[in-house]
Design a protein around this motif. Sequence first.
Motif: not given
Length: 379
Positions: A84-101
């Motif tokens: 997932q990519v979570f976007t809020a206020g012009g910023t996108a947040y990622l979680e490396s553990a979703q792919a590399c965990g």
Amino acid sequence: MWDATLARVRVLICPDKFAGTLTAVEAATAIAEGWRAAMPGADTVLRPLADGGPGFLEVLAAALDGSTVPVRTVDPLGRPAAGQVFTAGGTAYLESAQACGLHLLTGAERDPKITTSYGLGLLLAAAVETGARRVVVGLGGSATTDGGAGMLAALGAAPLHADGYALPYGGAALAGVDSLGGVPRLRGVELVGATDVDNPLLGLHGAANVFGPQKGATRADILLLDAALERWAGVLQTLRTCPPGLAGLPGAGAAGGLGAALLALGGRTESGIGLVRRLTGLDEALDAADLVITGEGSFDHQSLRGKVVAGVATAAAERGLPCLVLAGRVGAGRREAAAIGVTEARSLVEHFGDERAAMSRAAEGLRAVAARLARQWTQ
């Protein structure tokens, strides 16, 4: 003992995840349920937290007004995975553990010589496509030690051998890296790595030596990976955006060297708990609290350096607030815990008398321990 019998008690509940059992949101909910069962008049405020590792996106999505975009990615062995990519206020947040965990692999599959961060590159590319001008990558809980080589490959800059062919995935292959086969496609976004560690890339305190064993590395593997990462750091230094002295920079060793790759791309690192603390409004909640409860799966010596519990306990101590820790297991000494502001620590292993039950019945245990503490702290 603190006397709260005459006041409406404001209890701030702000745990991290209980790895392998409960998310931070689930843990906070269970603690609140237990506390309110024993003290119905309590005013409980929930602020589940994360430090950049697993659960980072869930915590931010619960606190911020934004939207979540599903992304098809791959796991550390290249198998299909959901991200997932979570976007809020012009910023996108990622979680490396979703792919590399590390949690995406079985014990037998853990081998940082071959695991890849390619999936994180797919998430990062998707984040760029959302139009965000700033991308924050939560770093933690990774199964990789490839220095972000897979991530760069997914962004169009594959690591190449001196003979010109693209290297296979994994940290071991970097022993033969000579150059990059392209320029990472990032469209000028600002990159931030949210991490809970300040380790450099190389050496005794580096990515391979400190974190390699939990990812399945033997002593021989660690020596191989450290040498390969040293060669990789030399290649990253050829990027015009790379800061000098990359390998020794704080945070470069985060998430198997993903920190180094983000720094080489012109990014910066930031305290994961500090960022989450700011975005979730934790300081305002602390200012209004009478008592603070935090926790995590294992409260041990690592918890004392930059992790959620340390951050919360220190902030509580600054305000003269009692801080209780509920954990799956407690390994930190009482004096060490007190030094960072922890008033009392309780474990689910102690409650159940059995580690297996503590894992399988974590929510039940948190409710029971929280109820007992509520009665104890309001006498």
